[in-house]
Design a protein around this motif. Structure first.
Motif, mmCIF file in Angstrom:
data_model
loop_
_atom_site.group_PDB
_atom_site.id
_atom_site.type_symbol
_atom_site.label_atom_id
_atom_site.label_comp_id
_atom_site.label_asym_id
_atom_site.label_seq_id
_atom_site.Cartn_x
_atom_site.Cartn_y
_atom_site.Cartn_z
ATOM 1 N N ALA A 162 0.839 -1.206 0.000
ATOM 2 C CA ALA A 162 0.000 0.000 0.000
ATOM 3 C C ALA A 162 0.873 1.256 0.000
ATOM 4 O O ALA A 162 0.586 2.218 -0.723
ATOM 5 C CB ALA A 162 -0.929 0.001 1.213
ATOM 6 N N GLN A 163 1.943 1.251 0.773
ATOM 7 C CA GLN A 163 2.848 2.404 0.812
ATOM 8 C C GLN A 163 3.520 2.617 -0.532
ATOM 9 O O GLN A 163 3.656 3.750 -0.996
ATOM 10 C CB GLN A 163 3.898 2.220 1.910
ATOM 11 N N SER A 164 3.923 1.532 -1.192
ATOM 12 C CA SER A 164 4.548 1.643 -2.508
ATOM 13 C C SER A 164 3.577 2.210 -3.533
ATOM 14 O O SER A 164 3.950 3.047 -4.360
ATOM 15 C CB SER A 164 5.040 0.275 -2.980
ATOM 16 N N LEU A 165 2.326 1.777 -3.490
ATOM 17 C CA LEU A 165 1.315 2.288 -4.413
ATOM 18 C C LEU A 165 1.054 3.772 -4.169
ATOM 19 O O LEU A 165 0.901 4.555 -5.112
ATOM 20 C CB LEU A 165 0.029 1.489 -4.297
ATOM 21 N N ILE A 166 1.032 4.174 -2.909
ATOM 22 C CA ILE A 166 0.808 5.583 -2.570
ATOM 23 C C ILE A 166 1.984 6.424 -3.046
ATOM 24 O O ILE A 166 1.812 7.501 -3.613
ATOM 25 C CB ILE A 166 0.558 5.736 -1.058
ATOM 26 N N ASP A 167 3.212 5.919 -2.841
ATOM 27 C CA ASP A 167 4.399 6.641 -3.308
ATOM 28 C C ASP A 167 4.402 6.761 -4.825
ATOM 29 O O ASP A 167 4.750 7.810 -5.366
ATOM 30 C CB ASP A 167 5.670 5.934 -2.826
ATOM 31 N N ALA A 168 4.039 5.682 -5.512
ATOM 32 C CA ALA A 168 4.006 5.710 -6.967
ATOM 33 C C ALA A 168 2.945 6.699 -7.468
ATOM 34 O O ALA A 168 3.181 7.432 -8.435
ATOM 35 C CB ALA A 168 3.725 4.310 -7.524
ATOM 36 N N ALA A 169 1.802 6.740 -6.831
ATOM 37 C CA ALA A 169 0.728 7.654 -7.242
ATOM 38 C C ALA A 169 1.135 9.104 -7.016
ATOM 39 O O ALA A 169 0.795 9.973 -7.808
ATOM 40 C CB ALA A 169 -0.547 7.328 -6.485
ATOM 41 N N SER A 170 1.878 9.349 -5.943
ATOM 42 C CA SER A 170 2.282 10.724 -5.668
ATOM 43 C C SER A 170 3.360 11.203 -6.631
ATOM 44 O O SER A 170 3.556 12.408 -6.806
ATOM 45 C CB SER A 170 2.761 10.875 -4.228
ATOM 46 N N ASN A 171 4.078 10.281 -7.281
ATOM 47 C CA ASN A 171 5.129 10.642 -8.239
ATOM 48 C C ASN A 171 4.592 10.832 -9.644
ATOM 49 O O ASN A 171 5.349 11.208 -10.526
ATOM 50 C CB ASN A 171 6.235 9.582 -8.240
ATOM 51 N N LEU A 172 3.333 10.563 -9.866
ATOM 52 C CA LEU A 172 2.767 10.717 -11.216
ATOM 53 C C LEU A 172 2.550 12.158 -11.576
ATOM 54 O O LEU A 172 2.275 13.027 -10.946
ATOM 55 C CB LEU A 172 1.438 9.967 -11.332
#
Length: 62
Positions: free
Chosen positions: A52-62
């Motif tokens: 979940a943390q990785s997905l949140i980090d990836a979404a914030s980098n978009l």
């Protein structure tokens, strides 16, 4: 901590919407909540939180 509370609120909102639209019954909602509660106390909780943390980090980098 803030992300965890936000995800709990998001999943609670989705669960409420599913219950109100009669897509999900009360029995199924109780089982889903119980499953989540017991899943959190297993060894799977760590990898799920990291995913979940990785997905949140990836979404914030978009």
């Amino acid at each position: 901590m803030v992300i965890t509370v936000s995800l709990v609120a998001l999943f609670g909102l989705v669960l409420t919407l599913l219950l109100r639209s009669k897509t999900l019954g009360y029995g199924s909602a109780l089982i889903a909540a119980g499953f989540g509660f017991f899943l959190a106390s297993t060894g799977a909780a760590g990898p799920i939180n990291r995913l979940a943390q990785s997905l949140i980090d990836a979404a914030s980098n978009l």
